[in-house]
Design an enzyme around this catalytic site. Structure first.
Site, PDB file in Angstrom:
ATOM      1  N   CYS A 135      43.228  32.494  43.719  1.00  0.00           N
ATOM      2  CA  CYS A 135      43.918  32.433  42.428  1.00  0.00           C
ATOM      3  C   CYS A 135      43.324  33.438  41.445  1.00  0.00           C
ATOM      4  O   CYS A 135      42.254  33.200  40.868  1.00  0.00           O
ATOM      5  CB  CYS A 135      43.827  31.014  41.872  1.00  0.00           C
ATOM      6  SG  CYS A 135      44.615  30.866  40.269  1.00  0.00           S
ATOM      7  N   CYS A 138      43.158  32.173  37.841  1.00  0.00           N
ATOM      8  CA  CYS A 138      42.036  31.261  37.545  1.00  0.00           C
ATOM      9  C   CYS A 138      40.703  32.014  37.539  1.00  0.00           C
ATOM     10  O   CYS A 138      39.859  31.749  36.689  1.00  0.00           O
ATOM     11  CB  CYS A 138      41.921  30.157  38.603  1.00  0.00           C
ATOM     12  SG  CYS A 138      43.457  29.533  39.242  1.00  0.00           S
ATOM     13  N   ASP A 139      40.486  32.898  38.498  1.00  0.00           N
ATOM     14  CA  ASP A 139      39.124  33.405  38.738  1.00  0.00           C
ATOM     15  C   ASP A 139      38.858  34.845  38.301  1.00  0.00           C
ATOM     16  O   ASP A 139      37.706  35.287  38.351  1.00  0.00           O
ATOM     17  CB  ASP A 139      38.792  33.263  40.237  1.00  0.00           C
ATOM     18  CG  ASP A 139      38.730  31.806  40.662  1.00  0.00           C
ATOM     19  OD1 ASP A 139      38.491  30.956  39.784  1.00  0.00           O
ATOM     20  OD2 ASP A 139      38.934  31.509  41.851  1.00  0.00           O
TER      21      ASP A 139
END
Ligand code: NAP
Length: 329
Positions: A135, A138-139
């Site tokens: 992701c 997200c990261d």
């Protein structure tokens, strides 16, 4: 509180929330069970620009609004409820079990969505969370100033790779072919990015990753050119895997019929599974277009057909007709 419902929806992604909106608005007592938080995959996207009528929105923003809308009509959403079992009871109802709780319903709509597909190469599981991610949304901030490799050639890979370029010092995208599966408009944006002066994005075509290596964290990835079979150890700090999705249907094995790739079988017109009273909607079904708008559309179809099933349970056994659908105009 009563554990009996008219309708239980399993999964609170776009398909489940859209289905719940329709069933709750029809005043059917509706329960939506979600193992994590509402939204599913769509929470991982920061840019939606192909949902008709909404020019641009982020995934969590859209989901918040869908959740508020569905709850305003009385649907109950329970999060942290992972369904382990479904059973068709003698009285025709369906029992849905999540841990210690069992709920009964006259009908069920399955909307469990899908999960990340893995590459299945050495080092992938070992370094998950220490350099391997699925992701970008997200990261990506954890890779500020670092060098990352992004794998894949679909819409997710292109969108997420573009997102990564805002954080990482260098992004190398690898794709196993020399042509992208992603939409043209996204591919154009990607290729434009590589042409910018001092661009931090490079693309390696016809290339696969065969192993992820390092000590304690990712330090390199083994790459192989599938045309000439040349291999190289490619230094990097992270590997982002964007190679598609697999349906979340493990808990349904033995209850409904699945395809050999674990998608739920159904008649694609009315979204009936092989179990009377059990419908399916969204990415987890055979023939799904895997789009946000089609998942929501599926949820609506399943809810409309559920109403038809409540009106006339014998309708379940009718084959899909060329004529107007039940209730059709
Ligand atoms: P996808 O469209 O299935 O693409 C998967 C990509 O990964 C393909 O390029 C595939 O290569 C590659 N791949 C698969 N297995 C691989 C492996 N083992 N090693 C290396 N590469 C591998 O998946 P997605 O991008 O996650 O999208 C899923 C669905 O959501 C699609 O229908 C997509 O259109 C939709 N989506 C839409 C949007 C949007 O419209 N904005 C955004 C995200 C996702 P090949 O091409 O060679 O098969």
């Amino acid at each position: 509180m009563s554990q009996n419902y008219d309708c239980i929806i399993i999964g609170a992604g776009p398909a489940g929330l859209a289905a719940g909106l329709y069933t709750a608005r029809d005043r059917f007592k509706t329960l939506i069970l979600e193992k994590f938080m509402p939204g599913g995959q769509i929470n991982n996207t920061d840019r939606i620009e192909n949902y008709p009528g909404i020019e641009r929105i982020d995934g969590p923003g859209l989901i918040q609004s869908m959740q508020k809308q569905v709850e305003s009509f009385g649907a109950e959403i329970r999060t942290g409820c992972e369904v382990d079992r479904l059973e068709k009871l003698k009285d025709g109802h369906i029992a849905v079990t999540c841990g210690k709780d069992t709920f009964n319903a006259r009908a069920v709509i399955l909307t469990p969505g899908s999960d990340y597909r893995k590459l299945g190469i050495p080092g992938e599981d070992q370094f998950r969370g220490s350099g391997v991610s699925y992701c970008g949304t997200c990261d990506a901030p954890f890779f500020r100033g670092k060098h990352v490799v992004a794998v894949g050639g679909g819409n997710t890979a292109v969108e997420e790779t573009l997102h990564l370029t805002k954080f990482a010092e260098k992004v190398t995208m690898i794709h196993r072919r020399d042509e992208f599966r992603a939409s043209k408009v996204l591919v154009e944006e990607l290729l434009e990015k590589t042409k910018e002066p001092n661009s931090n994005l490079a693309i390696k075509y016809n290339t696969i990753a065969t192993a992820i290596e390092g000590e304690g964290k990712v330090q390199s990835v083994k790459l192989k050119n599938v045309k000439d079979n040349k291999e190289e150890d490619y230094p990097c700090d992270g590997v982002f895997v964007f190679v598609g999705m697999v349906p979340n249907t493990g808990f349904l094995k033995g209850f409904v019929e699945l395809t050999d790739k674990d998608f739920i079988k159904c008649d694609c017109a009315y979204l009936r599974t092989n179990v009377p009273g059990v419908f399916v909607a969204g990415d987890c079904r055979i023939g799904a277009a895997m789009q946000l708008a089609t998942a929501a559309g599926d949820g609506v179809v399943a809810a409309m057909m559920l109403k038809q099933y409540f009106r006339d349970p014998n309708w379940w056994n009718e084959s899909v007709s060329d004529e107007l659908p039940p209730g059709g105009r």
